[in-house]
Enzyme design. Structure first.
Site, mmCIF file in Angstrom:
data_model
loop_
_atom_site.group_PDB
_atom_site.id
_atom_site.type_symbol
_atom_site.label_atom_id
_atom_site.label_comp_id
_atom_site.label_asym_id
_atom_site.label_seq_id
_atom_site.Cartn_x
_atom_site.Cartn_y
_atom_site.Cartn_z
ATOM 1 N N THR A 158 0.831 -1.205 0.000
ATOM 2 C CA THR A 158 0.000 0.000 0.000
ATOM 3 C C THR A 158 0.864 1.253 0.000
ATOM 4 O O THR A 158 2.091 1.185 0.178
ATOM 5 C CB THR A 158 -0.924 0.039 1.238
ATOM 6 O OG1 THR A 158 -0.112 0.236 2.399
ATOM 7 C CG2 THR A 158 -1.715 -1.252 1.394
ATOM 8 N N CYS A 159 0.213 2.412 -0.154
ATOM 9 C CA CYS A 159 0.953 3.670 -0.220
ATOM 10 C C CYS A 159 1.198 4.285 1.150
ATOM 11 O O CYS A 159 1.627 5.437 1.241
ATOM 12 C CB CYS A 159 0.229 4.654 -1.121
ATOM 13 S SG CYS A 159 0.453 4.233 -2.840
ATOM 14 N N ASP A 160 0.899 3.552 2.212
ATOM 15 C CA ASP A 160 1.092 4.078 3.556
ATOM 16 C C ASP A 160 2.454 3.636 4.093
ATOM 17 O O ASP A 160 2.817 2.463 4.000
ATOM 18 C CB ASP A 160 -0.025 3.534 4.457
ATOM 19 C CG ASP A 160 -0.018 4.189 5.821
ATOM 20 O OD1 ASP A 160 0.986 4.870 6.157
ATOM 21 O OD2 ASP A 160 -0.995 4.022 6.553
ATOM 22 N N ALA A 161 3.196 4.586 4.678
ATOM 23 C CA ALA A 161 4.511 4.261 5.219
ATOM 24 C C ALA A 161 4.421 3.335 6.430
ATOM 25 O O ALA A 161 5.386 2.656 6.799
ATOM 26 C CB ALA A 161 5.261 5.537 5.606
ATOM 27 N N ASN A 165 -6.611 0.323 0.464
ATOM 28 C CA ASN A 165 -5.930 0.783 -0.748
ATOM 29 C C ASN A 165 -6.250 -0.103 -1.961
ATOM 30 O O ASN A 165 -5.533 -0.100 -2.959
ATOM 31 C CB ASN A 165 -4.406 0.795 -0.519
ATOM 32 C CG ASN A 165 -3.725 2.076 -0.940
ATOM 33 O OD1 ASN A 165 -2.506 2.212 -0.821
ATOM 34 N ND2 ASN A 165 -4.478 3.030 -1.419
#
Ligand SMILES: *Cc1c(COP(=O)(O)O)cnc(C)c1O
Length: 381
Positions: A328-331, A368
Site C-alpha cells: 500500500t501507499c502508507d509508510a 488501498n
C-alpha cells in the site's frame, strides 16, 4: 513446517499473496494441548483465525469454541451442527462459550434461545443479561496479573478479585446462575507465574463462594495466552502444562470442570504466508524489498499483535539487512526494517513467513484496494 517445494508449487498454482493453512499441524497442536493438559477441555478462541475449515478440523478433533460476537457464534454453530466429531468429549454446555464480558442487548437476545454460557465482570452486565438473556449461564471474569505478556488485557477486562464473590452473589440475587470463574493472563504469556498466581486467586474465590453456599459455581476457565515458540526464548509448553497440572491437583477438587481458551497456540504454527517481490530499491544506502502482502493484510500482527515475523527466501545467496515493505501507499505498511535476506533477489521471486496463523489473516483489510491473501488448505481430512 510446510516444505519449500510445496509452498512454491502452491504459489505457482494459486498466485500470491497466499496463506497456506496446514491442517496436519492444526491437529498436532490440538493433540499436544490435550496430551499435556488431559483435564482441560480446549475452547478454541475463534478470533485468532475464524476460517470455517479451521473450526471444522478443531471440532472434529474434539475441540469446543470461544466466541465474542454474534457472527462468530453463528459461524461456529453453522459449521459444527451436522459434523461428526471423532473424539467427541461430552463436556460443559453447548460446545461454545461467549467470552466477551461486554455484550450488546441485541446480541444477548439472539443468544438467549441457545441457553448460552457467557462471561461478565460487572454489575451493569448482570442487569443486562437478566433482562435480555435470562436463560444464560454466567462465568465471572476475574482480573489477574498480565505481567510480561506480549498482549496485555487486564486493563480492559476482569473484576477485581476483591469484588468477585459480591458479583457472584449479585448474579444469584438476580436469579441467574454463576457456572464458574474465568481469567486471561494476556496473550503470548511467557511469564508462567501469571498462571500460577491466577490459579491461587481462583482457588480463594471458589472457596469463599462455596462457603457462602454457591455450590453450582464449579467451572474453572483458565483462558488463553499459551505461548508459541516464535523464538528460542519461549519456554516449552510442556513445562507450563506440568506446572498447571500440579496446581490443578493441589488447589481444586477432582471433579472440577476445567476449560481453556487457546487461540494462538492452536493456529499460529499452522499457517505460512507466501508473497512476491514486486519492487526493489536502495534507500539511504539500505536495500528495500517491496512485497505484495503487508501490515494491512496478512502481516497485520506486526501492528496489532506486536509480533515480528521473519521473512525467508527460497534460495540462498550473499545476504544484507534489508527493509521489507507492503504494497500500500502508507509508510506504516512496513513489514520489517531488519530482515536478513539475499541481496540479489529479483522482482517476481517469492518470500515466505512461517508461524503466521494467529491474529494475521483475521485482521486483514481491503485497504488501498489490495484484497486479503488467498487461503489454501492442505492436509485436510
Ligand atoms: C483472545 C482471547 C483468547 C485467546 O487468547 P490466545 O492468547 O490467543 O490464546 C482467549 N480468551 C479470551 C477471552 C480472549 O479474548
Amino acid at each position: 513446517m510446510v516444505a519449500q517445494k510445496l509452498l512454491k508449487r502452491l504459489a505457482q498454482e494459486h498466485g500470491t499473496p497466499l496463506f497456506v493453512v496446514d491442517h496436519a499441524e492444526l491437529r498436532r497442536n490440538y493433540r499436544l494441548f490435550k496430551r499435556h493438559l488431559p483435564r482441560v477441555q480446549a475452547y478454541y478462541a475463534v478470533k485468532a483465525n475464524a476460517d470455517p475449515a479451521i473450526i471444522r478440523t478443531i471440532y472434529q478433533e474434539g475441540g469446543s469454541f470461544d466466541v465474542a460476537s454474534i457472527p462468530e457464534f453463528m459461524l461456529v454453530h453453522e459449521n459444527i451442527k451436522d459434523l461428526p466429531a471423532k473424539a467427541r468429549q461430552d463436556f460443559i454446555w453447548d460446545k461454545i462459550i461467549y467470552a466477551n464480558p461486554i455484550k450488546t442487548p441485541t446480541a444477548l437476545e439472539q443468544l438467549n434461545p441457545y441457553k448460552p454460557l457467557v462471561t461478565y465482570d460487572n454489575l451493569e452486565e448482570i442487569h443486562k443479561i437478566k433482562r435480555h438473556a435470562p436463560q444464560a449461564g454466567l462465568v465471572l471474569r476475574v482480573q489477574v496479573p498480565n505481567t510480561g505478556s506480549v498482549v496485555e488485557l487486564s486493563s480492559k477486562f476482569g473484576a477485581p478479585a476483591g469484588e468477585a464473590v459480591d458479583l457472584i452473589a449479585a448474579a444469584y440475587e438476580a436469579d441467574l446462575t454463576v457456572e464458574g470463574l474465568s481469567f486471561h493472563v494476556g496473550s503470548q504469556c511467557t511469564n508462567f507465574t501469571n498462571y500460577i498466581q491466577a490459579l491461587q486467586l481462583m482457588a480463594n474465590i471458589f472457596r469463599e463462594a462455596w462457603d457462602r453456599g454457591y455450590h453450582e459455581t464449579k467451572i474453572l476457565d483458565i483462558g488463553g495466552g499459551f505461548p508459541v515458540a516464535y523464538d528460542r526464548h519461549v519456554k516449552p509448553f510442556s513445562r507450563l502444562a506440568k506446572m498447571l497440572n500440579a496446581e490443578f491437583n493441589r488447589l481444586f477438587p477432582a471433579d472440577m470442570e476445567i476449560l481453556a481458551e487457546p487461540g494462538r497456540f492452536l493456529v499460529a504454527t499452522a499457517a505460512t504466508a507466501v508473497s512476491e517481490i514486486v519492487g526493489k530499491s536502495v534507500r539511504d544506502g539500505k536495500l528495500c524489498y517491496y512485497i505484495n502482502d503487508g501490515v494491512y493484510h496478512t502481516f497485520s500482527g506486526v501492528i496489532f499483535d506486536h509480533i515480528q515475523y521473519h521473512l525467508k527466501a527460497f534460495r540462498s545467496g550473499p545476504t544484507q539487512i534489508c527493509s521489507v515493505f507492503g504494497p500500500t501507499c502508507d509508510a506504516l505498511d512496513t513489514v520489517s526494517l531488519a530482515e536478513e535476506l539475499p541481496e540479489d533477489l529479483e522482482l517476481g521471486e517469492l518470500l515466505y513467513s512461517e508461524n503466521i496463523g494467529a491474529y494475521s489473516h483475521a485482521s486483514s483489510t481491503h485497504f488501498n484496494g489490495f484484497p486479503p491473501a488467498k487461503v489454501v488448505h492442505i492436509n485436510q481430512e
